[in-house]
Write an enzyme that holds these catalytic residues in place. Structure first.
Site, PDB file in Angstrom:
ATOM      1  N   CYS A 165       0.815  -1.228   0.000  1.00 44.93           N
ATOM      2  CA  CYS A 165       0.000   0.000   0.000  1.00 44.93           C
ATOM      3  C   CYS A 165       0.845   1.272   0.000  1.00 44.93           C
ATOM      4  O   CYS A 165       0.326   2.359  -0.258  1.00 44.93           O
ATOM      5  CB  CYS A 165      -0.951   0.005   1.181  1.00 44.93           C
ATOM      6  SG  CYS A 165      -2.061  -1.394   1.153  1.00 44.93           S
ATOM      7  N   HIS A 193      -3.319   7.255   2.288  1.00 45.13           N
ATOM      8  CA  HIS A 193      -3.740   5.954   1.748  1.00 45.13           C
ATOM      9  C   HIS A 193      -5.143   5.653   2.277  1.00 45.13           C
ATOM     10  O   HIS A 193      -5.431   5.878   3.459  1.00 45.13           O
ATOM     11  CB  HIS A 193      -2.749   4.881   2.196  1.00 45.13           C
ATOM     12  CG  HIS A 193      -3.220   3.485   1.921  1.00 45.13           C
ATOM     13  ND1 HIS A 193      -3.687   3.096   0.685  1.00 45.13           N
ATOM     14  CD2 HIS A 193      -3.307   2.393   2.725  1.00 45.13           C
ATOM     15  CE1 HIS A 193      -4.037   1.817   0.746  1.00 45.13           C
ATOM     16  NE2 HIS A 193      -3.823   1.370   1.966  1.00 45.13           N
ATOM     17  N   ASN A 249     -10.039  -0.177  -0.230  1.00 48.18           N
ATOM     18  CA  ASN A 249      -8.574  -0.144  -0.205  1.00 48.18           C
ATOM     19  C   ASN A 249      -8.046  -0.700  -1.523  1.00 48.18           C
ATOM     20  O   ASN A 249      -8.135  -1.895  -1.770  1.00 48.18           O
ATOM     21  CB  ASN A 249      -8.071  -0.976   0.978  1.00 48.18           C
ATOM     22  CG  ASN A 249      -6.554  -0.949   1.116  1.00 48.18           C
ATOM     23  OD1 ASN A 249      -5.850  -0.498   0.215  1.00 48.18           O
ATOM     24  ND2 ASN A 249      -6.057  -1.435   2.243  1.00 48.18           N
TER      25      ASN A 249
HETATM   26  N1  ACO Z   1     -18.571  -8.545   9.050  1.00 38.85           N
HETATM   27  C1  ACO Z   1     -19.040  -8.822  10.285  1.00 38.85           C
HETATM   28  N2  ACO Z   1     -18.233  -9.158  11.322  1.00 38.85           N
HETATM   29  C2  ACO Z   1     -16.906  -9.222  11.084  1.00 38.85           C
HETATM   30  C3  ACO Z   1     -16.366  -8.955   9.818  1.00 38.85           C
HETATM   31  C4  ACO Z   1     -17.239  -8.605   8.779  1.00 38.85           C
HETATM   32  N3  ACO Z   1     -16.821  -8.319   7.542  1.00 38.85           N
HETATM   33  N4  ACO Z   1     -15.018  -9.075   9.893  1.00 38.85           N
HETATM   34  C5  ACO Z   1     -14.730  -9.412  11.153  1.00 38.85           C
HETATM   35  N5  ACO Z   1     -15.858  -9.512  11.860  1.00 38.85           N
HETATM   36  C6  ACO Z   1     -16.026  -9.857  13.279  1.00 38.85           C
HETATM   37  C7  ACO Z   1     -14.850 -10.593  13.823  1.00 38.85           C
HETATM   38  O1  ACO Z   1     -14.944 -11.956  13.522  1.00 38.85           O
HETATM   39  C8  ACO Z   1     -14.959 -10.300  15.300  1.00 38.85           C
HETATM   40  O2  ACO Z   1     -15.912 -11.171  15.837  1.00 38.85           O
HETATM   41  P1  ACO Z   1     -15.687 -11.833  17.294  1.00 38.85           P
HETATM   42  O3  ACO Z   1     -15.627 -10.658  18.234  1.00 38.85           O
HETATM   43  O4  ACO Z   1     -16.890 -12.679  17.441  1.00 38.85           O
HETATM   44  O5  ACO Z   1     -14.394 -12.573  17.184  1.00 38.85           O
HETATM   45  C9  ACO Z   1     -15.561  -8.903  15.345  1.00 38.85           C
HETATM   46  O6  ACO Z   1     -16.097  -8.662  14.045  1.00 38.85           O
HETATM   47  C10 ACO Z   1     -14.564  -7.810  15.666  1.00 38.85           C
HETATM   48  O7  ACO Z   1     -13.411  -8.027  14.884  1.00 38.85           O
HETATM   49  P2  ACO Z   1     -12.181  -7.057  14.968  1.00 38.85           P
HETATM   50  O8  ACO Z   1     -11.104  -7.562  14.058  1.00 38.85           O
HETATM   51  O9  ACO Z   1     -11.835  -6.749  16.360  1.00 38.85           O
HETATM   52  O10 ACO Z   1     -12.827  -5.729  14.351  1.00 38.85           O
HETATM   53  P3  ACO Z   1     -12.175  -4.321  14.211  1.00 38.85           P
HETATM   54  O11 ACO Z   1     -12.999  -3.302  14.855  1.00 38.85           O
HETATM   55  O12 ACO Z   1     -10.698  -4.324  14.520  1.00 38.85           O
HETATM   56  O13 ACO Z   1     -12.315  -4.058  12.643  1.00 38.85           O
HETATM   57  C11 ACO Z   1     -10.939  -4.124  10.680  1.00 38.85           C
HETATM   58  C12 ACO Z   1     -11.695  -4.926  11.720  1.00 38.85           C
HETATM   59  C13 ACO Z   1     -11.922  -3.269   9.922  1.00 38.85           C
HETATM   60  C14 ACO Z   1     -10.238  -5.058   9.731  1.00 38.85           C
HETATM   61  C15 ACO Z   1      -9.941  -3.215  11.409  1.00 38.85           C
HETATM   62  O14 ACO Z   1      -9.172  -3.944  12.321  1.00 38.85           O
HETATM   63  C16 ACO Z   1      -9.017  -2.518  10.465  1.00 38.85           C
HETATM   64  O15 ACO Z   1      -9.424  -1.690   9.681  1.00 38.85           O
HETATM   65  N6  ACO Z   1      -7.707  -2.804  10.551  1.00 38.85           N
HETATM   66  C17 ACO Z   1      -6.749  -2.195   9.714  1.00 38.85           C
HETATM   67  C18 ACO Z   1      -6.864  -2.780   8.395  1.00 38.85           C
HETATM   68  C19 ACO Z   1      -6.135  -1.986   7.404  1.00 38.85           C
HETATM   69  O16 ACO Z   1      -6.228  -0.793   7.381  1.00 38.85           O
HETATM   70  N7  ACO Z   1      -5.441  -2.684   6.560  1.00 38.85           N
HETATM   71  C20 ACO Z   1      -4.801  -2.129   5.511  1.00 38.85           C
HETATM   72  C21 ACO Z   1      -3.581  -1.335   5.901  1.00 38.85           C
HETATM   73  S1  ACO Z   1      -2.247  -1.849   5.047  1.00 38.85           S
HETATM   74  C22 ACO Z   1      -2.820  -2.150   3.560  1.00 38.85           C
HETATM   75  O17 ACO Z   1      -3.570  -1.351   3.058  1.00 38.85           O
HETATM   76  C23 ACO Z   1      -2.469  -3.430   2.915  1.00 38.85           C
END
Ligand code: ACO
Length: 325
Positions: free
Chosen positions: A115, A252, A282
């Protein structure tokens, strides 16, 4: 003091026609529009057709940048394609783009920094221009991340999209001050010890497969804001620019919450923050040039505006860039 600056001559973009909504995804995995919007800000993403490859998207974005700004293919000395999803392992996607554009001289290569790829590629092009090796460079971020997504994994499949953005940079004389037009400062970083937080499960040497995306989302999130803010602060402080002086912050586009938190840390009002994640998702190396092109096309980014770019991706890689449009 007279210096060479890399001036932005033109920007272009391309998004595949097909749009996938959050409701479409909720028919494929256990998710909902509410969850995706609340956690990421994403509403839709574009998905390449089975006939479209990363090079096709890149060529269309490049033609948009060149055509709109009356830049001739014969004026290009180099093509750099930042991508995580090359058409093939080799030859480089950039050489295919070079040929498809009708460019018969100069050189072309791919750059892989996930990214952060676009900021890395702009940094390389800027160095080539300032060293006098090239006069004009075409820098493209192009991705078909839909080909790397595990469409059964709700943790990742809701986050990504396809697209391409292009920028033409050319050598111009500057006075060596932040009033110059062009790239004013860049900083890139990496730390491979974070490699197991965000990766593909395959690769030519590792498994002879392409693999799919794995991400420890919570940990990536935790690291992102600090690294993005530190890189941005360093780029600004090195040239004596304050965040108040900025016209636009173009980060980004991975997650709205990461963008908002970083802007807050930098003391930037949301009115100066470019946000396209809601309709692009993304798109990895393509996200920054796509966001830039959208605001240039709408006329909101104007000549003379001071722009701060910021990115982080797998590796980890991260970086920031300050430029006057
Ligand atoms: N729909 C519904 N529920 C979901 C989904 C979904 N699509 N995905 C995960 N969940 C659930 C999980 O299973 C978890 O359930 P559990 O509590 O029963 O285990 C719950 O939601 C919470 O999951 P978390 O991972 O804690 O959710 P979080 O608030 O952290 O959000 C996310 C997840 C959106 C991926 C977040 O962590 C994030 O944005 N992280 C950064 C990702 C990023 O920016 N990546 C790219 C940067 S680098 C690049 O671009 C390659």
């Amino acid at each position: 003091m007279s210096v060479i600056r890399s001036k932005i001559l033109g920007v272009g973009s391309y998004l595949p026609e097909r749009v996938m909504t959050n409701d479409d995804l909720s028919k494929m995995v256990d998710t909902s529009d509410e969850w995706i919007v609340e956690r990421t800000g994403i509403k839709i993403r574009h998905i390449a057709s089975e006939y479209e490859m990363t090079s096709d998207l890149a060529v269309k974005a490049a033609q948009d940048a060149l055509g709109k700004n009356h830049i001739l293919i014969g004026d290009l000395d180099a093509v750099i394609v930042a991508t995580t999803t090359p058409d093939r392992t080799f030859p480089a996607t950039a050489t295919k783009v070079q040929t498809q554009l009708g460019m018969t001289r100069g050189f072309a290569f791919d750059l892989q920094a996930v990214c952060s790829g676009f900021l890395y590629a702009m940094t390389m092009a800027d160095s080539l221009i300032r060293s006098g090796q090239v006069k004009t460079a075409l820098v493209i971020g192009s991705e078909t991340l839909s080909r790397l997504v595990d469409w059964k994994d709700r943790n990742t499949c809701v986050l990504f999209g396809d697209g391409a953005g292009a920028v033409v940079l050319s050598a111009a004389q500057g006075d060596g001050t932040v009033e110059d037009t062009g790239i004013l400062n860049t900083k890139i970083f990496s730390d491979g010890s974070f490699g197991d937080l965000l990766y593909t499960t395959g690769g030519p040497s590792y498994s002879q497969t392409v693999g799919t995306i794995f991400m420890n989302g919570r940990e990536v999130f935790r690291q992102a804001v600090g690294k993005l803010a530190t890189a941005a602060e360093q780029v600004l402080s090195e040239v004596g620019v304050k965040s108040d002086d900025l016209s636009w912050f173009i980060p980004h586009q991975a997650n709205l919450r990461i963008i908002d938190s970083t802007a807050k840390k930098l003391g930037l009002p949301l009115s100066k923050v470019v946000v396209t994640v809601h309709h692009h998702a993304n798109t990895s190396a393509a996200s920054i040039p796509l966001a830039l092109a959208e605001k240039v096309n709408s006329g909101e980014i104007k000549k003379g505006d001071l722009l701060l770019f910021d990115a982080m991706g797998g590796g980890f890689t991260w970086g920031a860039m300050l430029a006057r449009f």
